[in-house]
Design an enzyme around this catalytic site. Structure first.
Site, PDB file in Angstrom:
ATOM      1  NE  ARG A  44      37.366  34.827  41.054  1.00 45.00           N
ATOM      2  CZ  ARG A  44      37.528  36.029  40.631  1.00 45.00           C
ATOM      3  NH1 ARG A  44      38.624  36.761  41.137  1.00 45.00           N
ATOM      4  NH2 ARG A  44      36.621  36.759  39.852  1.00 45.00           N
ATOM      5  CE  LYS A  95      33.262  37.744  41.426  1.00 44.57           C
ATOM      6  NZ  LYS A  95      33.856  39.054  42.027  1.00 44.57           N
ATOM      7  CD  GLU A 120      38.549  43.387  47.481  1.00 42.52           C
ATOM      8  OE1 GLU A 120      39.323  42.789  46.689  1.00 42.52           O
ATOM      9  OE2 GLU A 120      37.522  43.007  47.884  1.00 42.52           O
TER      10      GLU A 120
END
Length: 285
Positions: A52, A151, A184
Site C-alpha cells: 500500500r 495514505k 469512515e
C-alpha cells in the site's frame, strides 16, 4: 528497549532525529506513510502495508529510493535496534528538501523515516465498555480531488473532524463522504451489525482500504458471519444492533453511542466481542 528512528539508513534516538525544514513533507504534507503493529516480535501484515505504501507513492509521482524488499529489511532492522517485541511502527516517505515553492521538481533526496515506539490509542476502559462518537460536519476529501486510497501525509480534514469530536467530549468522529454516505472515522474503518450480518462501507464510499479492516472481514467469513460491503447512511448506524471500529492503532473497539443515540443495548455486542477476540488470537499466532 527504547524508541528508535531510522532515517535513510542511519539510526537515531527520537530527540536526535532530524530532517530539513525545507522538506516538502513538512511544508506541504507532500509524502506518504503507513502505520504498522509489532506483535510478539513480528511485524503484522508487513507485506500488505508495504504494498500500500508503494502504491500510494506511485499515485503521487513519488519515487521511493529503495526497493520493497530493502524497505522490509529496514523495518525489521529498526525493530531489532529498538528491541521491542510489541509496539508500533510509523513509516514515512517525504518528497525531500526543496525550495519554498510548490514545484516538486525542485526537491531532492526523498526521506525514508521509520519510527518504532509504543502506542495506546484509547484507554482500556473504552475497549471494555465501548466508545461514544459523533458525526463530524467535516467530510472526507472528495475522491476526484485526491483518492482516499492514497495514505498521504495530508490528514487535515481528518484532524478537523477529530477536533470536532474532542470539542463534543468524544474521542472519535464518524465522517461522511460528499454524498452524505457513511465513509469512515477519523483514523479507523467502521462496521455495523444488523440482524446477524456484518456490514461495512465499500471502497467507493471514500474509505482507506484498511489492513485491519481486511483482517476482520477475513476472520468474520471464516467464523461463518455473513459479511457485506454496503453503502450506508447515518440511519443505518443509528438502528444497528452493534457498531465497532478497526484500525492498526485502534485494533478492534466497540462503539456504543453515535450522536447521542444508543447502539443496541449500549454495550459492545456479541459479534463485536467475538471478532475482537478472534483478532487478538490472530495477532498472537
Amino acid at each position: 528497549m527504547s524508541a528508535k528512528v531510522y532515517i535513510n539508513g542511519k539510526f537515531f534516538a527520537p530527540d536526535e532525529a532530524m530532517i530539513s525544514v525545507f522538506d516538502h513533507g513538512l511544508l506541504y504534507g507532500d509524502g506518504v506513510f503507513e502505520g504498522l503493529r509489532i506483535y510478539n516480535g513480528k511485524i503484522f501484515r508487513l507485506e500488505q502495508h508495504i504494498r500500500r505504501l508503494y502504491d500510494s507513492a506511485k499515485a503521487i509521482y513519488l519515487e521511493i529510493p529503495m526497493s520493497p524488499a530493502e524497505m522490509i529489511e529496514a523495518c525489521h532492522e529498526t525493530v531489532r535496534q529498538s528491541e521491542f517485541t510489541d509496539g508500533y511502527i510509523r513509516l514515512v516517505i517525504t518528497r525531500g528538501a526543496g525550495t519554498l515553492g510548490l514545484g516538486p521538481e525542485r526537491t531532492k533526496d526523498p526521506q525514508t523515516i521509520i519510527i518504532v515506539d509504543k502506542i495506546k490509542l484509547y484507554p482500556q476502559e473504552f475497549y471494555d465498555n465501548g466508545l461514544e462518537i459523533i458525526t463530524a460536519s467535516t467530510i472526507r476529501n472528495h475522491p476526484t480531488a485526491l483518492s482516499p486510497r492514497i495514505k498521504s501525509l495530508n490528514y487535515l480534514n481528518n484532524i478537523m473532524a477529530k477536533i470536532e469530536a474532542s470539542k463534543a467530549g468524544c474521542l472519535e468522529a464518524l465522517m461522511l463522504n460528499h454524498k452524505g454516505e457513511v465513509s469512515e472515522c477519523t483514523a479507523d474503518n467502521i462496521f455495523i451489525v444488523r440482524d446477524g450480518k456484518l456490514l461495512t462501507p465499500p471502497t467507493d464510499a471514500g474509505i482507506l482500504e484498511g489492513v485491519t479492516r481486511d483482517v476482520v472481514l477475513e476472520l468474520a467469513r471464516e467464523a461463518g458471519i455473513p459479511t457485506f460491503e454496503k453503502t450506508m447512511t447515518r440511519y443505518d448506524v443509528y438502528v444497528a444492533d452493534e457498531c465497532f471500529m478497526t484500525g492498526t492503532a485502534a485494533e478492534v473497539i466497540g462503539v456504543v453511542k453515535v450522536d447521542d443515540r444508543k447502539i443496541g443495548d449500549g454495550k459492545p455486542g456479541p459479534i463485536t466481542r467475538k471478532l475482537k477476540e478472534l483478532f487478538e488470537q490472530h495477532t498472537m499466532g
